[in-house]
Design a protein around this motif. Structure first.
Motif, PDB file in Angstrom:
ATOM      1  N   ARG A   1       0.724  -1.365  -0.058  1.00 38.14           N
ATOM      2  CA  ARG A   1      -0.099  -0.039   0.166  1.00 38.14           C
ATOM      3  C   ARG A   1       0.804   1.313   0.165  1.00 38.14           C
ATOM      4  O   ARG A   1       0.447   2.399  -1.049  1.00 38.14           O
ATOM      5  CB  ARG A   1      -0.968  -0.207   1.361  1.00 38.14           C
ATOM      6  CG  ARG A   1      -1.903   1.135   0.980  1.00 38.14           C
ATOM      7  CD  ARG A   1      -3.338   0.987   2.230  1.00 38.14           C
ATOM      8  NE  ARG A   1      -3.962   1.807   1.664  1.00 38.14           N
ATOM      9  CZ  ARG A   1      -4.980   2.204   1.659  1.00 38.14           C
ATOM     10  NH1 ARG A   1      -5.923   1.129   0.344  1.00 38.14           N
ATOM     11  NH2 ARG A   1      -5.702   3.050   1.395  1.00 38.14           N
ATOM     12  N   ARG A   2       2.185   1.480   0.587  1.00 39.10           N
ATOM     13  CA  ARG A   2       3.243   2.480   0.980  1.00 39.10           C
ATOM     14  C   ARG A   2       3.422   2.283  -0.370  1.00 39.10           C
ATOM     15  O   ARG A   2       3.960   3.621  -1.080  1.00 39.10           O
ATOM     16  CB  ARG A   2       3.880   2.051   2.063  1.00 39.10           C
ATOM     17  CG  ARG A   2       3.206   2.615   3.029  1.00 39.10           C
ATOM     18  CD  ARG A   2       4.083   2.566   4.707  1.00 39.10           C
ATOM     19  NE  ARG A   2       4.099   2.443   5.194  1.00 39.10           N
ATOM     20  CZ  ARG A   2       4.205   1.758   6.554  1.00 39.10           C
ATOM     21  NH1 ARG A   2       6.272   1.673   6.555  1.00 39.10           N
ATOM     22  NH2 ARG A   2       3.846   2.452   7.547  1.00 39.10           N
TER      23      ARG A   2
ATOM     24  N   ARG B   1       2.377   1.667  -3.384  1.00 36.35           N
ATOM     25  CA  ARG B   1       1.637   2.200  -4.409  1.00 36.35           C
ATOM     26  C   ARG B   1       1.399   3.781  -4.225  1.00 36.35           C
ATOM     27  O   ARG B   1       1.176   4.780  -5.449  1.00 36.35           O
ATOM     28  CB  ARG B   1      -0.049   1.496  -4.299  1.00 36.35           C
ATOM     29  CG  ARG B   1      -1.255   1.747  -5.292  1.00 36.35           C
ATOM     30  CD  ARG B   1      -2.375   0.982  -5.330  1.00 36.35           C
ATOM     31  NE  ARG B   1      -1.921  -0.754  -5.901  1.00 36.35           N
ATOM     32  CZ  ARG B   1      -2.360  -1.499  -5.112  1.00 36.35           C
ATOM     33  NH1 ARG B   1      -3.276  -1.105  -4.227  1.00 36.35           N
ATOM     34  NH2 ARG B   1      -1.919  -2.843  -5.698  1.00 36.35           N
ATOM     35  N   ARG B   2       1.316   4.794  -3.290  1.00 35.28           N
ATOM     36  CA  ARG B   2       0.987   5.442  -2.936  1.00 35.28           C
ATOM     37  C   ARG B   2       2.419   6.600  -3.670  1.00 35.28           C
ATOM     38  O   ARG B   2       1.740   7.102  -3.492  1.00 35.28           O
ATOM     39  CB  ARG B   2       0.784   5.657  -1.249  1.00 35.28           C
ATOM     40  CG  ARG B   2      -0.434   5.336  -0.637  1.00 35.28           C
ATOM     41  CD  ARG B   2      -0.406   6.191   0.873  1.00 35.28           C
ATOM     42  NE  ARG B   2      -1.658   5.350   1.647  1.00 35.28           N
ATOM     43  CZ  ARG B   2      -1.587   5.164   2.279  1.00 35.28           C
ATOM     44  NH1 ARG B   2      -0.961   5.649   3.753  1.00 35.28           N
ATOM     45  NH2 ARG B   2      -3.348   5.301   2.883  1.00 35.28           N
ATOM     46  N   THR B   3       3.709   5.573  -3.405  1.00 34.15           N
ATOM     47  CA  THR B   3       4.028   6.597  -3.745  1.00 34.15           C
ATOM     48  C   THR B   3       4.602   6.503  -4.901  1.00 34.15           C
ATOM     49  O   THR B   3       4.688   7.494  -6.346  1.00 34.15           O
ATOM     50  CB  THR B   3       5.998   6.380  -3.031  1.00 34.15           C
ATOM     51  OG1 THR B   3       5.908   4.389  -3.496  1.00 34.15           O
ATOM     52  CG2 THR B   3       5.691   6.181  -1.508  1.00 34.15           C
ATOM     53  N   GLU B   4       3.834   5.636  -5.915  1.00 28.78           N
ATOM     54  CA  GLU B   4       4.042   5.699  -7.351  1.00 28.78           C
ATOM     55  C   GLU B   4       2.899   6.269  -8.065  1.00 28.78           C
ATOM     56  O   GLU B   4       3.873   7.344  -9.045  1.00 28.78           O
ATOM     57  CB  GLU B   4       3.523   4.511  -7.699  1.00 28.78           C
ATOM     58  CG  GLU B   4       4.808   2.843  -7.578  1.00 28.78           C
ATOM     59  CD  GLU B   4       4.199   1.550  -8.392  1.00 28.78           C
ATOM     60  OE1 GLU B   4       2.721   1.309  -8.894  1.00 28.78           O
ATOM     61  OE2 GLU B   4       4.936   0.644  -7.986  1.00 28.78           O
ATOM     62  N   ALA B   5       1.879   7.126  -7.252  1.00 32.01           N
ATOM     63  CA  ALA B   5       0.610   7.076  -7.158  1.00 32.01           C
ATOM     64  C   ALA B   5       1.290   9.210  -6.846  1.00 32.01           C
ATOM     65  O   ALA B   5       0.418   9.746  -8.354  1.00 32.01           O
ATOM     66  CB  ALA B   5      -0.788   7.394  -6.493  1.00 32.01           C
ATOM     67  N   GLN B   6       1.784   9.113  -6.442  1.00 27.88           N
ATOM     68  CA  GLN B   6       2.252  11.077  -6.525  1.00 27.88           C
ATOM     69  C   GLN B   6       3.240  11.686  -7.452  1.00 27.88           C
ATOM     70  O   GLN B   6       4.212  10.735  -8.310  1.00 27.88           O
ATOM     71  CB  GLN B   6       3.530  11.144  -5.523  1.00 27.88           C
ATOM     72  CG  GLN B   6       3.071  10.471  -3.974  1.00 27.88           C
ATOM     73  CD  GLN B   6       2.039  11.827  -3.485  1.00 27.88           C
ATOM     74  OE1 GLN B   6       2.271  12.943  -3.850  1.00 27.88           O
ATOM     75  NE2 GLN B   6       1.499  11.792  -2.180  1.00 27.88           N
TER      76      GLN B   6
END
Length: 151
Positions: free
Chosen positions: A138-139, A141-146
């Motif tokens: 999940r972490r 995925r969050r950094t990829e989305a930024q």
């Protein structure tokens, strides 16, 4: 990249069956004494059990081979190994426990009670690597989305 974790799916049925086959029948052999069973074992005959066990074992090996390939080539996030460890541990426990539950014994089968007693704490403990994996994924995925330029 996202296809490699799909190799975890065949591990779910393959690992317990392979463990069940590798553990083998735990029935106490003792001449003419009538054995007690907590649960009657399901069998496909001696040859059928071997075929089922070998197919499950080879399926698990192939799935692990795909996971290893994904890890070595860098196409699979390493956090998926936590899920694989959980599947392996829970599946092995279930396969072993099934052999305990279906063992013919003289008198009471205390192993059945112990597998039920310790089953829940073991399974909860075995799920911890999966929980770690979900947090890490999940972490990631969050950094990829930024977007790259924003902080």
């Amino acid at each position: 990249m996202k296809a490699y974790p799909l190799a975890l799916v065949p591990l779910i049925p393959a690992v317990p069956v392979a463990a069940w086959w590798l553990v083998g029948d735990l029935t106490e052999t003792s001449g003419d004494i009538v054995l007690d069973y907590a649960y009657q074992p399901v069998t496909f005959g001696e040859a059928g059990d071997v075929v089922l066990g070998v197919v499950a074992f080879l399926t698990a090996l192939a799935a692990f081979g795909v996971l290893i390939h994904g890890a070595v080539t860098g196409r699979m996030h390493r956090a998926w190994w936590g899920v694989a460890v959980s599947i392996l541990a829970i599946g092995a426990y279930l396969g072993w426990a099934e052999r305990i539950w279906t063992a013919g014994v003289i008198g009471a089968n205390f192993g059945v009670g112990l597998t039920f007693l310790f089953g829940v704490p073991f399974v909860v403990t075995f799920l911890l690597p999966s929980v770690w994996s979900l947090v890490v994924l999940r972490r990631a995925r969050r950094t990829e989305a930024q977007p790259a330029g924003r902080s």
